[in-house]
Design an enzyme around this catalytic site. Structure first.
Site, PDB file in Angstrom:
ATOM      1  N   ASP A  61      -7.644  11.161  -4.277  1.00  0.00           N
ATOM      2  CA  ASP A  61      -8.945  10.647  -3.883  1.00  0.00           C
ATOM      3  C   ASP A  61      -9.633  10.049  -5.104  1.00  0.00           C
ATOM      4  O   ASP A  61      -9.405  10.491  -6.231  1.00  0.00           O
ATOM      5  CB  ASP A  61      -9.769  11.833  -3.339  1.00  0.00           C
TER       6      ASP A  61
ATOM      7  N   ASN B 280      -8.107   6.857   8.288  1.00  0.00           N
ATOM      8  CA  ASN B 280      -8.336   5.761   7.342  1.00  0.00           C
ATOM      9  C   ASN B 280      -8.329   4.382   8.017  1.00  0.00           C
ATOM     10  O   ASN B 280      -8.804   3.396   7.443  1.00  0.00           O
ATOM     11  CB  ASN B 280      -7.300   5.770   6.196  1.00  0.00           C
TER      12      ASN B 280
HETATM   13  C1  FPP Z   1      -8.132   7.533  -1.948  1.00  0.00           C
HETATM   14  O1  FPP Z   1      -9.196   6.930  -2.613  1.00  0.00           O
HETATM   15  C2  FPP Z   1      -7.104   6.552  -1.637  1.00  0.00           C
HETATM   16  C3  FPP Z   1      -6.646   6.202  -0.403  1.00  0.00           C
HETATM   17  C4  FPP Z   1      -7.034   6.901   0.843  1.00  0.00           C
HETATM   18  C5  FPP Z   1      -5.732   5.030  -0.264  1.00  0.00           C
HETATM   19  C6  FPP Z   1      -4.246   5.111  -0.413  1.00  0.00           C
HETATM   20  C7  FPP Z   1      -3.604   5.600  -1.651  1.00  0.00           C
HETATM   21  C8  FPP Z   1      -3.025   4.865  -2.611  1.00  0.00           C
HETATM   22  C9  FPP Z   1      -3.059   3.398  -2.644  1.00  0.00           C
HETATM   23  C10 FPP Z   1      -2.321   5.547  -3.711  1.00  0.00           C
HETATM   24  C11 FPP Z   1      -0.873   5.223  -3.750  1.00  0.00           C
HETATM   25  C12 FPP Z   1      -0.009   5.744  -2.686  1.00  0.00           C
HETATM   26  C13 FPP Z   1       1.012   5.056  -2.069  1.00  0.00           C
HETATM   27  C14 FPP Z   1       2.017   5.807  -1.277  1.00  0.00           C
HETATM   28  C15 FPP Z   1       1.191   3.593  -2.129  1.00  0.00           C
HETATM   29  P1  FPP Z   1     -10.518   6.461  -1.859  1.00  0.00           P
HETATM   30  O2  FPP Z   1     -10.349   5.058  -1.400  1.00  0.00           O
HETATM   31  O3  FPP Z   1     -10.830   7.447  -0.779  1.00  0.00           O
HETATM   32  O4  FPP Z   1     -11.545   6.506  -3.036  1.00  0.00           O
HETATM   33  P2  FPP Z   1     -13.126   6.782  -2.952  1.00  0.00           P
HETATM   34  O5  FPP Z   1     -13.274   8.177  -2.364  1.00  0.00           O
HETATM   35  O6  FPP Z   1     -13.546   6.712  -4.383  1.00  0.00           O
HETATM   36  O7  FPP Z   1     -13.709   5.719  -2.090  1.00  0.00           O
END
Ligand code: FPP
Length: 236
Positions: free
Chosen positions: A14, A62
């Site tokens: 996160d 998401n």
């Molecule tokens: C969390 O940060 C990230 C996600 C839910 C998005 C997906 C993850 C990645 C891109 C990492 C790599 C993994 C793979 C398998 C490609 P957030 O967007 O919730 O951050 P915030 O809470 O600061 O908004």
């Protein structure tokens, strides 16, 4: 004293978005940095004695994010998975996925299958990527799967127990020993509910793109001092 190493570690990664915003970058830059970090971290984690790493890449919830961000992430998955096959093979890591098929596009699904197939013979560790994943949905899907097995006489209803249920989840993985969540949030967010029943939890304020090998080793050290009793009154 023998050092305690968790067999199965799970990470709720996160803070990619906040990492980017703090630097005046677009949220997508944070996801890119998060993915680069995930690859480096996987390499390191597989040298520590941890056998399985489960990560929460994208939840069923998401999909509620802005279309632009969802599209960016789906493209990152397609290109990122294709371009990292060599890297994961060089670490000896077998990649598997947990999650549902719909509403992922064919391109995303095919890139997941390609990464799984191209790494299936690796034996140094398992990276379980939870994508289009929801913990409650996994329990419901597993229940349906078991009902079908009973109807098809593949299993007797009286033989279903907690272990059989766990083995019939999306993947047959052991319970999670250590759960890490980055970025100062204290929630499970519908992640691997069944396997998390007795996990130790470790929370850090560090945003995921900054959660490097040293940060991971701090979590391992913290875990090594925990006293796990699994509801009893004796150490295990
Ligand atoms: C969390 O940060 C990230 C996600 C839910 C998005 C997906 C993850 C990645 C891109 C990492 C790599 C993994 C793979 C398998 C490609 P957030 O967007 O919730 O951050 P915030 O809470 O600061 O908004």
């Amino acid at each position: 004293m023998e050092e305690k190493i968790p067999k199965h570690v799970a990470i709720i990664l996160d803070g990619n978005g906040r990492w980017a915003t703090k630097r005046g970058l677009k949220r997508s830059e944070g996801h890119k940095a998060g993915f680069e970090n995930l690859k480096k971290l996987t390499k390191h984690i597989m040298t520590t004695g941890v056998e399985i790493l489960s990560i929460y890449a994208f939840s069923t919830e998401n999909f509620k994010r802005d279309k632009e961000e969802v599209d960016y992430l789906m493209n990152l998955f397609i290109h990122g998975f294709k371009s990292s096959i060599k890297e994961f093979n060089s670490y000896g890591v077998k990649v598997i996925f947990s999650g549902g098929r719909e509403p992922l596009s064919n391109l995303v699904w095919e890139s997941m299958k390609e990464l799984e197939n191209s790494t299936k013979d690796n034996t140094k560790g398992i990276l379980n990527i939870c994508l289009n994943y929801g913990g409650r949905k996994e329990i419901v899907d597993t229940t349906k799967k078991l009902i079908e097995k009973v109807i098809n006489k593949e299993i007797n209803i009286e033989d279903i127990n907690e272990e059989v249920f766990r083995k019939n989840l999306y993947n047959d993985l052991p319970p999670i020993d250590l759960l890490i969540r980055t970025s100062g949030e204290y929630r499970i967010s519908n992640f691997m509910l069944y396997n998390l029943a007795y996990s130790e939890m470790y929370f850090t304020d560090t945003l995921f793109p900054d959660f490097n090998s040293e940060e991971f080793d701090k979590a391992l050290y913290d875990y090594s001092k925990r006293d796990r009793r699994f509801g009893g009154n004796k150490k295990q």
